[in-house]
Design an enzyme around this catalytic site. Structure first.
Site, PDB file in Angstrom:
ATOM      1  N   TYR A 144      15.129 -25.401  -3.078  1.00  0.00           N
ATOM      2  CA  TYR A 144      12.928 -25.696  -3.127  1.00  0.00           C
ATOM      3  C   TYR A 144      12.296 -26.993  -2.395  1.00  0.00           C
ATOM      4  CZ  TYR A 144       9.537 -25.837  -6.707  1.00  0.00           C
ATOM      5  OH  TYR A 144       7.944 -25.982  -6.808  1.00  0.00           O
ATOM      6  N   ASP A 239      14.793 -33.111   3.327  1.00  0.00           N
ATOM      7  CA  ASP A 239      13.739 -32.560   1.664  1.00  0.00           C
ATOM      8  C   ASP A 239      14.172 -33.899   0.555  1.00  0.00           C
ATOM      9  OD1 ASP A 239      12.390 -32.552  -1.156  1.00  0.00           O
ATOM     10  OD2 ASP A 239      12.035 -30.906  -0.708  1.00  0.00           O
ATOM     11  N   LYS A 267       9.335 -37.595  -7.578  1.00  0.00           N
ATOM     12  CA  LYS A 267      10.416 -38.201  -8.662  1.00  0.00           C
ATOM     13  C   LYS A 267      10.980 -38.982  -8.536  1.00  0.00           C
ATOM     14  CE  LYS A 267      11.774 -32.815  -9.253  1.00  0.00           C
ATOM     15  NZ  LYS A 267      12.300 -32.198  -8.435  1.00  0.00           N
TER      16      LYS A 267
HETATM   17  C1  LIG Z   1      10.396 -31.105  -7.289  1.00  0.00           C
HETATM   18  C2  LIG Z   1      10.889 -30.620  -5.832  1.00  0.00           C
HETATM   19  C3  LIG Z   1      10.057 -30.753  -5.370  1.00  0.00           C
HETATM   20  C4  LIG Z   1       8.412 -30.690  -5.603  1.00  0.00           C
HETATM   21  O1  LIG Z   1       8.117 -32.316  -6.331  1.00  0.00           O
HETATM   22  P1  LIG Z   1       7.036 -31.694  -7.200  1.00  0.00           P
HETATM   23  O2  LIG Z   1       6.558 -33.104  -7.469  1.00  0.00           O
HETATM   24  O3  LIG Z   1       7.368 -30.744  -8.006  1.00  0.00           O
HETATM   25  O4  LIG Z   1       5.970 -30.913  -6.540  1.00  0.00           O
HETATM   26  C5  LIG Z   1       9.732 -30.174  -3.558  1.00  0.00           C
HETATM   27  N1  LIG Z   1      11.205 -30.806  -3.534  1.00  0.00           N
HETATM   28  C6  LIG Z   1      12.710 -31.036  -4.086  1.00  0.00           C
HETATM   29  C7  LIG Z   1      13.383 -30.749  -3.333  1.00  0.00           C
HETATM   30  C8  LIG Z   1      12.547 -30.860  -5.574  1.00  0.00           C
HETATM   31  O5  LIG Z   1      13.021 -30.979  -6.310  1.00  0.00           O
END
Ligand SMILES: *Cc1c(COP(=O)(O)O)cnc(C)c1O
Length: 431
Positions: A144, A239, A267
């Site tokens: 994701y 990511d 995060k």
């Molecule tokens: C949570 C998440 C996102 C998206 O971040 P948001 O702050 O919710 O937009 C993107 N990549 C990864 C790996 C994530 O866990």
């Protein structure tokens, strides 16, 4: 467990908000319950409006490395608020923050702050496409990367839970350049590069996928991505919205010893305030406006409150490396406890762990990719979730997420959790 107040609020919430929530997984719909509404949280504990206490393994889905509202971070924030909440004009703390991130991540030279992980990945892709003058991107099934159109393809947790492989509202045209491979599948990567290599602008990957449970990337898989993107002049984007500053202070660069060309954070770098960031080598970041032609902006980007919290959080992590050893020790203890539970009960289940991310899969292992994850017994998981919750433990209400440990979780918390999970497994499996 009394849930009267939560139920009342939920009823009103559904009237004014889709599903009563601002993010789908919060609805608890997947586990057949109503959501809990939270009153407050401290350390490893979270309290709902009915006064129930839980040991929290959601921890805001990852940001809270030091637990809820740690005084080392939140003390002093009132002073910042009094000085102003946002200026739209630069501040020194943004520079300090960028410096900390760049120094912790040797693969990059520069970073741009944004407000969410979604914004970070979306912007990084735009920059990578402009830099390479190519359109195609490669992502992996079950990873994701936020909910921007081009990346909302076969994308893990929320979308698996709700059975939406690709969301309606995303035009086919927008995802026609999004290629998808199986995670940890080296041959699939080689094949796709053989066919499209010279058109691939970027490969984006979670080094440890935290959005299909916990599925660590294999060393040789990540190394192949490094080598093949170099060979084809594609940009490799890690990511690290979940893994960044969690797996290691130097994130995946420290954990796997592999350097990407670009990175996305979120995060943890905001410690619970809305923050994201993307960075890269200087020649790539020179594409970004106002130096280069790629437009990307944000009214609240680099917001002083978020920078204050984020900077303090990162400084604490930088100056106290024992936090990582402690977290590793506690996560190992939890993972071993879960393994021993399933062995004692004769359940052929799997525990995956990477750093302080732990997941109990309701399926036989090994679990290396999305297909493996979909073998999980979801109806059993849902029964289990309820039993765990009854015992005062808050897990993510889906099989496809990690248990997030924070350094505020104590040994007693973990020992209690292992015992409670044993009972919950036993009851939910009629053993
Ligand atoms: C949570 C998440 C996102 C998206 O971040 P948001 O702050 O919710 O937009 C993107 N990549 C990864 C790996 C994530 O866990």
């Amino acid at each position: 467990m009394n849930n009267k107040k939560s139920a009342q609020i939920y009823q009103e919430a559904t009237k004014y908000m889709p599903g009563g929530v601002n993010s789908p997984v919060r609805a608890f719909k997947s586990v057949g319950l109503n959501p809990l509404f939270i009153e407050r949280a401290q350390g490893s504990k979270i309290y709902d409006v009915d006064g129930n206490e839980y040991i929290d393994y959601i921890c805001s889905w990852g940001p809270l490395m030091l637990g809820h509202s740690p005084s080392q971070i939140v003390d002093g924030i009132e002073e910042i608020i009094k000085k102003g909440t946002s200026y739209g004009v630069p501040t020194k703390i943004e520079v300090d923050m960028a410096k900390i991130i760049v120094e912790a991540y040797p693969a990059i030279d520069q970073v741009r702050m944004v407000n969410s992980g979604t914004e970070a990945t979306m912007s990084a892709l735009r920059v990578a496409r402009a830099f390479t003058k190519r359109n195609k991107i490669l992502k992996f099934e079950g990873c994701y990367h936020g909910h921007s159109d081009a990346l909302l393809v076969k994308s893990g947790s929320g979308t698996i839970t709700y059975g939406v492989p690709t969301s309606p509202g995303v035009p086919d045209d927008v995802v026609k350049d999004t290629l998808v491979c199986r995670y940890n599948d080296l041959d699939a990567v080689r094949d796709i590069f053989e066919e499209y290599g010279n058109e691939i602008a970027a490969v984006i990957v979670e080094t440890v996928s935290g959005n299909m449970g916990v599925v660590p990337g294999k060393q040789e898989f990540l190394q192949l991505l490094r080598d093949i993107t170099k060979e084809y002049n594609s940009v490799l984007i890690f990511d690290e919205v979940i893994t960044g500053f969690r797996l290691h202070y130097n994130s995946s660069v420290g954990y796997f010893g592999i350097n990407p060309d670009m990175v996305c954070f979120g995060k943890i770098i905001g410690a619970g305030l809305p923050v994201g960031a993307y960075g890269g080598k200087k020649e790539i970041m020179d594409m970004v406006s106002p130096v280069g032609p790629v437009y990307q902006a944000g009214t609240l980007s680099g917001n002083p409150l978020a920078m204050y919290m984020g900077k303090k959080n990162l400084e604490i992590l930088r100056d106290n490396p024992q936090i990582y050893t402690e977290l590793e020790r506690k996560a190992t203890k939890l993972a071993e406890g879960l393994k021993s539970n399933i062995e004692k009960l004769g359940l052929d289940y799997t525990v995956n762990r990477a750093g302080s991310l732990v997941c109990l899969f309701f399926a036989k292992g090994p679990i290396n990719n999305y297909e493996d994850v979909t073998k999980c017994d979801i109806s059993k998981f849902n029964k289990y979730f309820k039993e765990v919750l009854k015992r005062g433990i808050l897990l993510a209400p889906t099989q496809f997420e990690a248990m997030f440990l924070s350094n505020a979780h104590t040994d007693e918390d973990i020992e209690y959790t292992i015992k409670a999970i044993y009972e919950a497994l036993k009851i939910s499996h009629n053993l």
